[in-house]
Design a protein around this motif. Structure first.
Motif, PDB file in Angstrom:
ATOM      1  N   PRO A   3      19.343  -8.934 -20.439  1.00 44.25           N
ATOM      2  CA  PRO A   3      19.602  -7.543 -20.817  1.00 44.25           C
ATOM      3  C   PRO A   3      18.424  -6.653 -20.455  1.00 44.25           C
ATOM      4  N   PRO A   4      18.588  -5.333 -20.567  1.00 51.94           N
ATOM      5  CA  PRO A   4      17.557  -4.400 -20.105  1.00 51.94           C
ATOM      6  C   PRO A   4      16.173  -4.621 -20.695  1.00 51.94           C
ATOM      7  N   ALA A   5      16.079  -4.976 -21.981  1.00 50.96           N
ATOM      8  CA  ALA A   5      14.760  -5.117 -22.602  1.00 50.96           C
ATOM      9  C   ALA A   5      13.959  -6.279 -22.023  1.00 50.96           C
ATOM     10  N   ILE A  27       0.831  -1.198   0.000  1.00 52.80           N
ATOM     11  CA  ILE A  27       0.000   0.000   0.000  1.00 52.80           C
ATOM     12  C   ILE A  27       0.870   1.255   0.000  1.00 52.80           C
ATOM     13  N   VAL A  28       1.972   1.187   0.748  1.00 51.80           N
ATOM     14  CA  VAL A  28       2.872   2.334   0.857  1.00 51.80           C
ATOM     15  C   VAL A  28       3.793   2.432  -0.359  1.00 51.80           C
ATOM     16  N   ASN A  29       4.319   1.281  -0.771  1.00 52.65           N
ATOM     17  CA  ASN A  29       5.275   1.248  -1.872  1.00 52.65           C
ATOM     18  C   ASN A  29       4.617   0.570  -3.077  1.00 52.65           C
ATOM     19  N   ARG A  30       4.198   1.360  -4.016  1.00 55.08           N
ATOM     20  CA  ARG A  30       3.485   0.831  -5.176  1.00 55.08           C
ATOM     21  C   ARG A  30       4.374   0.735  -6.411  1.00 55.08           C
ATOM     22  N   PHE A  31       5.672   0.628  -6.201  1.00 49.48           N
ATOM     23  CA  PHE A  31       6.574   0.555  -7.354  1.00 49.48           C
ATOM     24  C   PHE A  31       6.219  -0.685  -8.182  1.00 49.48           C
ATOM     25  N   PRO A  32       6.004  -0.526  -9.492  1.00 45.89           N
ATOM     26  CA  PRO A  32       5.512  -1.640 -10.312  1.00 45.89           C
ATOM     27  C   PRO A  32       6.575  -2.720 -10.555  1.00 45.89           C
ATOM     28  N   LEU A  33       6.172  -3.982 -10.436  1.00 48.00           N
ATOM     29  CA  LEU A  33       7.071  -5.095 -10.716  1.00 48.00           C
ATOM     30  C   LEU A  33       7.037  -5.504 -12.191  1.00 48.00           C
ATOM     31  N   ASN A  34       6.123  -4.915 -12.949  1.00 43.69           N
ATOM     32  CA  ASN A  34       6.025  -5.250 -14.378  1.00 43.69           C
ATOM     33  C   ASN A  34       6.814  -4.283 -15.256  1.00 43.69           C
ATOM     34  N   LEU A  35       7.705  -3.523 -14.652  1.00 41.25           N
ATOM     35  CA  LEU A  35       8.524  -2.546 -15.366  1.00 41.25           C
ATOM     36  C   LEU A  35       9.863  -3.168 -15.734  1.00 41.25           C
ATOM     37  N   THR A  36      10.220  -3.122 -17.018  1.00 39.82           N
ATOM     38  CA  THR A  36      11.521  -3.644 -17.428  1.00 39.82           C
ATOM     39  C   THR A  36      12.615  -2.606 -17.153  1.00 39.82           C
ATOM     40  N   THR A  37      13.834  -3.071 -17.089  1.00 39.12           N
ATOM     41  CA  THR A  37      14.973  -2.171 -16.900  1.00 39.12           C
ATOM     42  C   THR A  37      15.065  -1.179 -18.051  1.00 39.12           C
ATOM     43  N   GLN A  38      14.851  -1.672 -19.271  1.00 39.42           N
ATOM     44  CA  GLN A  38      14.916  -0.798 -20.443  1.00 39.42           C
ATOM     45  C   GLN A  38      13.861   0.294 -20.388  1.00 39.42           C
ATOM     46  N   ILE A  49      33.452  -6.148 -19.820  1.00 31.03           N
ATOM     47  CA  ILE A  49      33.925  -5.666 -21.115  1.00 31.03           C
ATOM     48  C   ILE A  49      32.797  -5.780 -22.143  1.00 31.03           C
ATOM     49  N   TYR A  50      32.488  -4.676 -22.797  1.00 32.53           N
ATOM     50  CA  TYR A  50      31.439  -4.655 -23.819  1.00 32.53           C
ATOM     51  C   TYR A  50      31.980  -4.038 -25.102  1.00 32.53           C
ATOM     52  N   GLU A  51      31.688  -4.681 -26.214  1.00 31.53           N
ATOM     53  CA  GLU A  51      32.088  -4.155 -27.512  1.00 31.53           C
ATOM     54  C   GLU A  51      31.018  -3.262 -28.123  1.00 31.53           C
ATOM     55  N   ASP A  52      29.910  -3.103 -27.426  1.00 28.44           N
ATOM     56  CA  ASP A  52      28.801  -2.287 -27.921  1.00 28.44           C
ATOM     57  C   ASP A  52      28.030  -1.772 -26.714  1.00 28.44           C
ATOM     58  N   THR A  53      27.473  -0.569 -26.817  1.00 24.44           N
ATOM     59  CA  THR A  53      26.682  -0.031 -25.718  1.00 24.44           C
ATOM     60  C   THR A  53      25.245  -0.538 -25.720  1.00 24.44           C
ATOM     61  N   ASP A  54      24.849  -1.238 -26.765  1.00 26.81           N
ATOM     62  CA  ASP A  54      23.499  -1.797 -26.852  1.00 26.81           C
ATOM     63  C   ASP A  54      23.510  -3.184 -26.219  1.00 26.81           C
ATOM     64  N   HIS A  55      23.110  -3.274 -24.952  1.00 33.97           N
ATOM     65  CA  HIS A  55      23.155  -4.544 -24.238  1.00 33.97           C
ATOM     66  C   HIS A  55      22.203  -5.580 -24.833  1.00 33.97           C
ATOM     67  N   PHE A 106      16.250   8.721 -18.697  1.00 33.55           N
ATOM     68  CA  PHE A 106      17.558   9.215 -19.134  1.00 33.55           C
ATOM     69  C   PHE A 106      17.578   9.474 -20.636  1.00 33.55           C
ATOM     70  N   GLN A 107      18.439  10.410 -21.043  1.00 34.37           N
ATOM     71  CA  GLN A 107      18.582  10.760 -22.453  1.00 34.37           C
ATOM     72  C   GLN A 107      19.872  10.193 -23.063  1.00 34.37           C
ATOM     73  N   ASN A 108      20.951  10.226 -22.316  1.00 33.95           N
ATOM     74  CA  ASN A 108      22.266   9.875 -22.848  1.00 33.95           C
ATOM     75  C   ASN A 108      22.409   8.357 -22.975  1.00 33.95           C
ATOM     76  N   PRO A 109      22.657   7.829 -24.182  1.00 37.76           N
ATOM     77  CA  PRO A 109      22.770   6.373 -24.364  1.00 37.76           C
ATOM     78  C   PRO A 109      23.956   5.768 -23.610  1.00 37.76           C
ATOM     79  N   GLN A 110      25.053   6.537 -23.461  1.00 37.20           N
ATOM     80  CA  GLN A 110      26.189   6.016 -22.698  1.00 37.20           C
ATOM     81  C   GLN A 110      25.824   5.845 -21.228  1.00 37.20           C
ATOM     82  N   LEU A 111      25.091   6.771 -20.693  1.00 44.45           N
ATOM     83  CA  LEU A 111      24.672   6.685 -19.303  1.00 44.45           C
ATOM     84  C   LEU A 111      23.747   5.486 -19.091  1.00 44.45           C
ATOM     85  N   LYS A 112      22.814   5.309 -20.003  1.00 43.64           N
ATOM     86  CA  LYS A 112      21.900   4.164 -19.882  1.00 43.64           C
ATOM     87  C   LYS A 112      22.661   2.846 -19.952  1.00 43.64           C
TER      88      LYS A 112
END
Length: 531
Positions: free
Chosen positions: A185-187, A148-159, A329-335, A166-172
């Motif tokens: 991955p985030p999606a 009741i107090v914390n209604r943060f949705p569990l159906n929300l993906t990381t992406q 180590i990532y060769e691409d920022t698109d996880h 956020f706007q900056n793809p590097q930050l994301k």
């Protein structure tokens, strides 16, 4: 770790005689360690958070192992996120993490500060969900009140969260860098799971002194002192049912010809995972109302599978600047692209991601230098060798593993020139290696996938400690989440549901007292014989 927790606490706090059955020839599951020549590695533990001595997690773990495991704080920074155009060093200090992000992305200050508040909200929402699912009556009430107090949705993906804030793809990309610790991955991943993991490591990482094998050794000693036993090379093939109650298990003795054993006990606890338990171990003619929905879920959301390269090094990797920190180590920022390439890179020899870890630099007792490289791989690329015996698979399989080894070493060497020259010994494990020793579906390493669908009401039944079969209980990663700490907590949850068991609050209270006074835990009940 779930089974080890149940076994230890039932022995110590209830005086029970416990029988632990292990498919492998070494105890501990993903907490065991192994040796080749002069080199030692852990198969599952690479670092653990929240192991500072004052934390309730550390207190519980100290109780489970009776302080048989010491924890070494990793050097700072304890993680490095490595991308083609930038790197980020992560320190075990929340305020420094925020400050370092603000220095790089000053225009996103409001979103960054909001993100760290949401991490706590999302992680708490997941914890409250676990209480509603598996808590005793009092904790269930607390879970519903908390919702009741914390209604943060569990159906929300990381992406979805990152894109909306956020706007900056590097930050994301940077904020999602630790997705390998939960396998999606985030999606695809649940933001609540992501938040729980990030929170877990905000104060840095720890590593077991002497390696992860000390965990099972500590618990085995406790179990045997109370009249129990560990039996290795025992694969449970069926849960035995009499009068609609689980009364025992049928076991195949590994590496023997048709040797079948049966063991009976008042309570049967499965640490094999929900899918294996409900789809394989409970006879198909016993009615489980959600069996088919679980089967469909596993088909739609297959478990995370990986390859691990174990390396023995000829000399100290500190000469190349490594201090014991982990490297993502990532060769691409698109996880999502990186994860989607998990089948393709096996053929191209160009992996887009690798996790690099140095067990020997984290363990003060290490006598030789080692490294591990882990990356994601599609189970289907290995399935044709599934029926061939371990260590005796054909030349094509060996050639494939050699290519995997070289590709991963080359990837690290491109980022850290000279690394390849340190390699003296290498060995690859694949998803079918994991499958062989754990019987987890497709050799998955994190249990049921950390997708948002996992938390839908219609999917809750198979992630409960108490099963529809009287006398049978679940523990391990599928109750709370993947990893050593969630599995440990799951073990404490399971004991609370066994008749005459220990309430969860009492377990944590006992752990806190044990940590402060170093008293020996006293049995609460007389033993029940295993016959």
């Amino acid at each position: 770790m779930g089974a080890l927790t149940v076994a230890s606490l039932m022995a110590q706090l209830q005086g029970k005689r416990v029988l632990v059955l292990e498919r492998h020839f070494k105890a501990g599951g993903f907490t065991h360690s192994f040796q080749r020549q002069k080199f030692h590695w852990d198969v599952g533990i690479h670092y653990v958070g929240q192991m500072n001595e004052s934390s309730s997690v550390r207190q519980l773990f100290d109780l489970v192992t009776r302080k048989g495991v010491q924890w070494n704080k990793m050097p700072e920074p304890f993680e490095k996120f490595v991308y083609p155009d930038f790197q980020f060093a992560l320190y075990g200090n929340k305020e420094r993490y925020i400050a370092d992000l603000l220095r790089l992305f000053p225009t996103e200050e409001k979103a960054i500060r909001h993100y760290f508040k949401d991490l706590s909200k999302a992680a708490n929402a997941l914890f409250l969900h676990s209480l509603r699912q598996n808590g005793t009556a009092l904790f269930q009430v607390m879970g519903w009140l908390g919702k009741i107090v914390n209604r943060f949705p569990l159906n929300l993906t990381t992406q979805a969260y990152l894109d909306s804030h956020f706007q900056n793809p590097q930050l994301k990309a940077l904020l999602a860098s630790q997705w390998g610790t939960y396998g999606l991955p985030p999606a695809q991943s649940s933001f609540a799971v992501h938040a729980t993991i990030v929170n877990h490591y905000l104060d840095g990482g720890y590593y077991p002194v002497g390696g992860a094998g000390t965990i099972a050794k500590s618990v085995e000693k406790i179990v045997e002192e109370h009249g129990g036993k560990f039996l290795l090379n025992r694969e449970v093939t069926e849960i035995l049912i009499e009068n609609n109650r689980a009364v025992g298990v049928r076991v195949r003795k590994v590496n023997t010809k048709d040797v079948i054993e049966e063991y009976y006990a008042p309570a049967i606890i499965s640490n094999a995972g929900a899918a294996t338990t409900y789809l394989k171990l409970i006879p198909s003619n016993y009615p489980i109302p959600f069996r088919e929905s679980l089967r469909r879920f596993m088909q739609q959301h297959p478990p995370a599978t990986n390859v691990t390269l174990y390396l023995g090094l000829s000399s100290d990797p500190r000469q190349l600047g490594f201090q014991g920190e982990n490297h993502w180590i990532y060769e691409d920022t698109d996880h999502n692209k990186v994860y989607g390439d998990r089948a393709n890179w096996i053929h191209t020899g160009k992996p887009l991601q690798a996790y690099l870890s140095f067990p020997s630099l984290k363990d003060p007792k290490a006598t030789t230098h080692t490294a591990e490289i882990i990356t994601w791989a599609d189970y289907d690329e290995f399935v044709k060798w599934r029926e061939q015996p371990w260590l005796h698979r054909d030349r094509d399989y060996q050639t494939l593993k050699q290519g995997i080894s070289q590709a991963l070493i080359d990837l690290v060497d491109r980022h850290y020139p000279g690394f390849a020259n340190l390699v003296e010994y290498c060995e690859v494990s694949t998803p079918i290696t994991n499958e062989h020793f754990t019987a987890h579906p497709q050799g998955g390493i994190y249990g049921i996938a950390a997708v948002t669908e996992r938390f839908q009401a219609e999917n809750a039944a198979w992630m409960k400690a108490k099963t529809p079969l009287e006398g049978l209980y679940l523990t391990g990663a599928d109750l709370v989440g993947g990893g050593i700490v969630p599995a440990t907590i799951a073990g404490a949850i399971t004991i609370a549901h066994i008749p005459g068991g220990i309430p969860l609050a009492q377990t944590f209270t006992t752990a806190a007292k044990f940590g402060k006074h170093e008293v020996t835990a006293q049995p609460l009940l007389v033993s029940n014989r295993v016959h």
